[in-house]
Design an enzyme around this catalytic site. Structure first.
Site, PDB file in Angstrom:
ATOM      1  N   HIS A   3     -36.379 -13.411   9.449  1.00  0.00           N
ATOM      2  CA  HIS A   3     -36.406 -12.506  10.586  1.00  0.00           C
ATOM      3  C   HIS A   3     -37.755 -12.595  11.310  1.00  0.00           C
ATOM      4  CE1 HIS A   3     -32.867  -9.819   9.066  1.00  0.00           C
ATOM      5  NE2 HIS A   3     -32.538 -11.082   9.202  1.00  0.00           N
ATOM      6  N   GLU A  18     -40.311 -10.557  11.960  1.00  0.00           N
ATOM      7  CA  GLU A  18     -41.560 -10.100  11.362  1.00  0.00           C
ATOM      8  C   GLU A  18     -42.035 -11.037  10.252  1.00  0.00           C
ATOM      9  OE1 GLU A  18     -38.507  -6.805  10.617  1.00  0.00           O
ATOM     10  OE2 GLU A  18     -38.541  -8.697  11.710  1.00  0.00           O
ATOM     11  N   CYS A  42     -36.768  -6.690   5.246  1.00  0.00           N
ATOM     12  CA  CYS A  42     -38.044  -6.898   5.932  1.00  0.00           C
ATOM     13  C   CYS A  42     -39.033  -5.771   5.648  1.00  0.00           C
ATOM     14  CB  CYS A  42     -37.808  -7.027   7.432  1.00  0.00           C
ATOM     15  SG  CYS A  42     -36.971  -8.570   7.883  1.00  0.00           S
TER      16      CYS A  42
END
Length: 330
Positions: free
Chosen positions: A51, A53, A87
């Site tokens: 993802h 981040e 995350c």
């Protein structure tokens, strides 16, 4: 607050880079700021991959700066393991103390839970609550998550005198340069839906190879008599489904796992989706140089239900983009 807006606008710009590759996942961008300077950037590049981040943090050369940096993310970080780890855990494991998000996630499994989880671990989280901007960026994801139905895109090509072809005959409406645009749209969906007649007469390949060689959508054929699935040599799925009740059709296609579906024809199928207000957006392609004189008339779009968003002209073709006027308030 001005700096928050500046950095978040950049996150949304980064998110756009993933368009066409994230499939059912949302577009997300992220960046790290240290002493008012951007020191790393990332975005969600492809479905099943890291993802935004994670990509951002991994691009930081000096990890010692993390504890003194602020992480900006266009969308709330996920708080559950899917195709990738949560995350929120990744953020916690990297000693960050401050996170700014563009908005909460539309996904009920995530909405506010990622924010709450970070706050419960003493991380400062600021939610800018850019809901409308988030819908504009991720309208397909918004529809999927809030309505539990696929996002339907209608695409129809016609001659200057508004014919889409001739019965029993295959007519090429668009030039190859416009076909590249069509293939780009195909690369951004999970499946392409056509009617039985189009499937049998035109024998379309329905691939996106002129734009993207690696991502090829599955095929859905509306057929009153068949309910079956087969696999092609290149691994694509072909599903034969019955038209029936529009609500049942939406549920069955969503249950099959399809989140973004392109409706390409023919005329009866297009009219079915239009009359039942199934389209979320529609692209009309008109070849200004082609006059057929007779043939199959182009189906009608109820313009009371749609707004013209954009109109472009390429290679003597007019491309008109329409969206349901209530799309952002569903």
């Amino acid at each position: 607050m001005y700096l928050h807006d500046y950095y978040m606008n950049r996150c949304f710009e980064l998110a756009e880079r993933g368009r066409g590759s994230t499939r059912s996942n949302p577009l997300v961008g992220a960046l790290l700021v240290h002493n008012d300077k951007i020191i790393a950037e990332g975005f969600h590049a492809f479905y099943g991959g890291p993802h935004a981040e994670v990509n951002c943090i991994n691009r930081l050369a000096n990890g010692e700066l993390l504890s003194e940096s602020t992480l900006y993310i266009s969308l709330e970080p996920c708080n559950f393991r899917g195709k990738t780890p949560a995350c929120t855990d990744y953020i916690l494991n990297h000693a960050l103390k401050k996170v700014v998000v563009g908005s909460a996630d539309f996904n009920p499994r995530v909405r506010n839970q990622g924010i709450d989880h970070l706050r419960s671990h003493k991380i400062e989280v600021i939610n800018l609550d850019w809901q409308e901007r988030q819908k504009q960026l991720n309208i397909r994801f918004f529809i999927n998550q809030t309505q539990n139905e696929p996002y339907f895109i209608g695409k129809l090509a016609m001659s200057q005198d508004e014919y889409i072809g001739r019965k029993g005959e295959r007519i090429k409406i668009t030039v190859p340069e416009i076909d590249v645009i069509s293939h780009k749209i195909r690369s951004e969906v999970d499946a392409i839906l056509v009617g039985k007649t189009t499937w049998e007469i035109d024998k379309p390949s329905l691939h996106a190879r002129l734009y993207h060689a690696d991502i090829q959508p599955d095929i859905i054929v509306l057929d009153h008599n068949l309910k079956s699935s087969i696999s092609t040599e290149d691994g694509r799925q072909i599903h034969f489904v019955s038209e029936g009740d529009p609500k049942i059709l939406k549920k069955s296609l969503f249950k099959l796992g399809y989140r973004n579906i392109l409706i390409e024809g023919g005329g009866e199928v297009f009219q079915f989706f239009s009359s039942h207000k199934l389209f979320h957006e529609v692209l009309w392609i008109e070849n200004q140089d082609l006059v057929l004189g007779s043939g199959i008339e182009a189906p009608k779009l109820n313009h009371a239900d749609y707004s013209l968003i954009e109109q472009k002209r390429y290679f003597n073709h007019t491309l008109s983009y329409h969206q349901r006027h209530d799309l952002f308030t569903i």
